[in-house]
Motif scaffolding. Sequence first.
Motif, PDB file in Angstrom:
ATOM      1  N   SER A  93      -7.434  -4.374  -2.634  1.00 58.21           N
ATOM      2  CA  SER A  93      -8.106  -4.056  -1.369  1.00 58.21           C
ATOM      3  C   SER A  93      -7.300  -3.148  -0.460  1.00 58.21           C
ATOM      4  CB  SER A  93      -8.446  -5.353  -0.622  1.00 58.21           C
ATOM      5  OG  SER A  93      -9.439  -6.077  -1.312  1.00 58.21           O
ATOM      6  N   ALA A  94      -6.027  -3.463  -0.293  1.00 59.93           N
ATOM      7  CA  ALA A  94      -5.203  -2.647   0.619  1.00 59.93           C
ATOM      8  C   ALA A  94      -5.149  -1.202   0.153  1.00 59.93           C
ATOM      9  CB  ALA A  94      -3.793  -3.233   0.701  1.00 59.93           C
ATOM     10  N   ASN A  95      -5.071  -1.002  -1.143  1.00 55.76           N
ATOM     11  CA  ASN A  95      -5.012   0.360  -1.684  1.00 55.76           C
ATOM     12  C   ASN A  95      -6.351   1.076  -1.529  1.00 55.76           C
ATOM     13  OD1 ASN A  95      -2.990  -1.428  -3.092  1.00 55.76           O
ATOM     14  ND2 ASN A  95      -2.276   0.558  -3.811  1.00 55.76           N
ATOM     15  N   LEU A  96      -7.439   0.380  -1.865  1.00 55.67           N
ATOM     16  CA  LEU A  96      -8.758   1.000  -1.810  1.00 55.67           C
ATOM     17  C   LEU A  96      -9.168   1.356  -0.388  1.00 55.67           C
ATOM     18  CD1 LEU A  96     -10.725  -1.208  -4.384  1.00 55.67           C
ATOM     19  CD2 LEU A  96     -10.146   1.216  -4.623  1.00 55.67           C
ATOM     20  N   GLN A  97      -8.793   0.522   0.573  1.00 57.88           N
ATOM     21  CA  GLN A  97      -9.221   0.731   1.947  1.00 57.88           C
ATOM     22  C   GLN A  97      -8.280   1.625   2.752  1.00 57.88           C
ATOM     23  OE1 GLN A  97      -9.702  -3.239   3.507  1.00 57.88           O
ATOM     24  NE2 GLN A  97     -11.255  -3.771   1.979  1.00 57.88           N
ATOM     25  N   SER A  98      -7.184   2.017   2.149  1.00 58.44           N
ATOM     26  CA  SER A  98      -6.209   2.857   2.852  1.00 58.44           C
ATOM     27  C   SER A  98      -6.604   4.326   2.815  1.00 58.44           C
ATOM     28  CB  SER A  98      -4.831   2.699   2.206  1.00 58.44           C
ATOM     29  OG  SER A  98      -4.837   3.257   0.903  1.00 58.44           O
ATOM     30  N   ALA A  99      -5.936   5.111   3.657  1.00 55.86           N
ATOM     31  CA  ALA A  99      -6.154   6.564   3.627  1.00 55.86           C
ATOM     32  C   ALA A  99      -5.718   7.138   2.287  1.00 55.86           C
ATOM     33  CB  ALA A  99      -5.371   7.222   4.764  1.00 55.86           C
ATOM     34  N   VAL A 120      -7.895  10.178  -0.751  1.00 56.01           N
ATOM     35  CA  VAL A 120      -7.140  11.375  -0.353  1.00 56.01           C
ATOM     36  C   VAL A 120      -8.037  12.582  -0.121  1.00 56.01           C
ATOM     37  CG1 VAL A 120      -5.341  12.994  -1.068  1.00 56.01           C
ATOM     38  CG2 VAL A 120      -5.085  10.557  -1.558  1.00 56.01           C
ATOM     39  N   PHE A 121      -9.078  12.721  -0.951  1.00 59.43           N
ATOM     40  CA  PHE A 121      -9.924  13.911  -0.873  1.00 59.43           C
ATOM     41  C   PHE A 121     -11.248  13.637  -0.161  1.00 59.43           C
ATOM     42  CE2 PHE A 121      -7.190  14.350  -4.632  1.00 59.43           C
ATOM     43  CZ  PHE A 121      -6.542  15.531  -4.303  1.00 59.43           C
ATOM     44  N   GLY A 122     -11.305  12.514   0.559  1.00 58.92           N
ATOM     45  CA  GLY A 122     -12.506  12.203   1.321  1.00 58.92           C
ATOM     46  C   GLY A 122     -13.466  11.273   0.608  1.00 58.92           C
ATOM     47  N   PHE A 158       6.273   2.083  -1.115  1.00 58.07           N
ATOM     48  CA  PHE A 158       7.029   2.318   0.111  1.00 58.07           C
ATOM     49  C   PHE A 158       6.202   2.285   1.390  1.00 58.07           C
ATOM     50  CE2 PHE A 158       9.643   4.190  -3.229  1.00 58.07           C
ATOM     51  CZ  PHE A 158      10.888   3.664  -2.920  1.00 58.07           C
ATOM     52  N   VAL A 159       4.886   2.433   1.274  1.00 57.67           N
ATOM     53  CA  VAL A 159       4.047   2.452   2.470  1.00 57.67           C
ATOM     54  C   VAL A 159       3.131   1.229   2.531  1.00 57.67           C
ATOM     55  CG1 VAL A 159       2.317   3.741   3.788  1.00 57.67           C
ATOM     56  CG2 VAL A 159       4.097   4.977   2.535  1.00 57.67           C
ATOM     57  N   LEU A 160       2.368   1.006   1.463  1.00 62.14           N
ATOM     58  CA  LEU A 160       1.400  -0.095   1.461  1.00 62.14           C
ATOM     59  C   LEU A 160       2.027  -1.427   1.065  1.00 62.14           C
ATOM     60  CD1 LEU A 160      -1.551   1.819  -0.268  1.00 62.14           C
ATOM     61  CD2 LEU A 160      -1.209   1.409   2.176  1.00 62.14           C
ATOM     62  N   ALA A 161       3.138  -1.373   0.343  1.00 58.78           N
ATOM     63  CA  ALA A 161       3.847  -2.583  -0.109  1.00 58.78           C
ATOM     64  C   ALA A 161       2.941  -3.488  -0.934  1.00 58.78           C
ATOM     65  CB  ALA A 161       4.430  -3.338   1.076  1.00 58.78           C
ATOM     66  N   THR A 162       2.209  -2.882  -1.857  1.00 55.58           N
ATOM     67  CA  THR A 162       1.320  -3.645  -2.735  1.00 55.58           C
ATOM     68  C   THR A 162       1.423  -3.125  -4.167  1.00 55.58           C
ATOM     69  OG1 THR A 162      -0.546  -2.142  -2.346  1.00 55.58           O
ATOM     70  CG2 THR A 162      -0.379  -4.066  -0.905  1.00 55.58           C
ATOM     71  N   LEU A 163       0.982  -3.973  -5.092  1.00 59.57           N
ATOM     72  CA  LEU A 163       0.841  -3.571  -6.489  1.00 59.57           C
ATOM     73  C   LEU A 163      -0.610  -3.803  -6.878  1.00 59.57           C
ATOM     74  CD1 LEU A 163       4.080  -5.178  -7.988  1.00 59.57           C
ATOM     75  CD2 LEU A 163       3.670  -2.746  -7.554  1.00 59.57           C
ATOM     76  N   CYS A 164      -1.340  -2.719  -7.014  1.00 63.90           N
ATOM     77  CA  CYS A 164      -2.764  -2.785  -7.352  1.00 63.90           C
ATOM     78  C   CYS A 164      -2.907  -2.880  -8.876  1.00 63.90           C
ATOM     79  CB  CYS A 164      -3.469  -1.545  -6.819  1.00 63.90           C
ATOM     80  SG  CYS A 164      -5.114  -1.265  -7.485  1.00 63.90           S
TER      81      CYS A 164
END
Length: 198
Positions: A57-63, A67-69, A124-130
């Motif tokens: 979730s954190a990865n999918l919902q992040s900017a 990346v390309f909109g 380094f930014v999201l601190a998650t492992l998807c």
Amino acid sequence: MSETVTPRRPVVVAIWLIFAGVVGWWAAFSLTMERFAQLQNPGTAASCDFSVLVQCSANLQSAQGSVFGFPNPIIGLGAWIAPIVVGMALLAGARFARWFWVLFWLGFVFAISFVIWLISQSLFVLATLCPWCMVTWSVVIPSFFVVTLHVLREGVIPRERVREVADRLMAWVPLMTIVAFVVVAVIAQLRLNVLAQL
């Protein structure tokens, strides 16, 4: 009477491309479906959310996840078809022109560059492992090695020495892949202390 020598088909390369394409496509499809589910039901946890550390979730919902909109996995849905088709064609005995191999290789240059960036953002930014992202990493990394060496072996750089070295290095792709995985795992451990959170 001279005998025509038929070039050896790169069967192992072809099978790997098909395998990697199927695995990569399935990971992209799974992530895309997770994103659609979240858009339909905001606030719902993804099925691949196992903990604060291991989640999608954190990865999918992040900017970084768009990346390309649009969701990054949509890129995979289209891109992973290419190695499947190329692998099938190679098994059927197809021979491709130099320009084709250059373009195909450039696709994997983009893929490995994007994956390296995504790994850095994840650690380094999201601190998650998807989980599904890691599946994608696990096929992009060796595929880049395989395609790079195969392209060199095919003579994209027209020097016999380059072809010979690339041919010998192909046997080292598993070890190169393991080393790459270990590097990512060590960075993840140092950055996120993964073992303590399992």
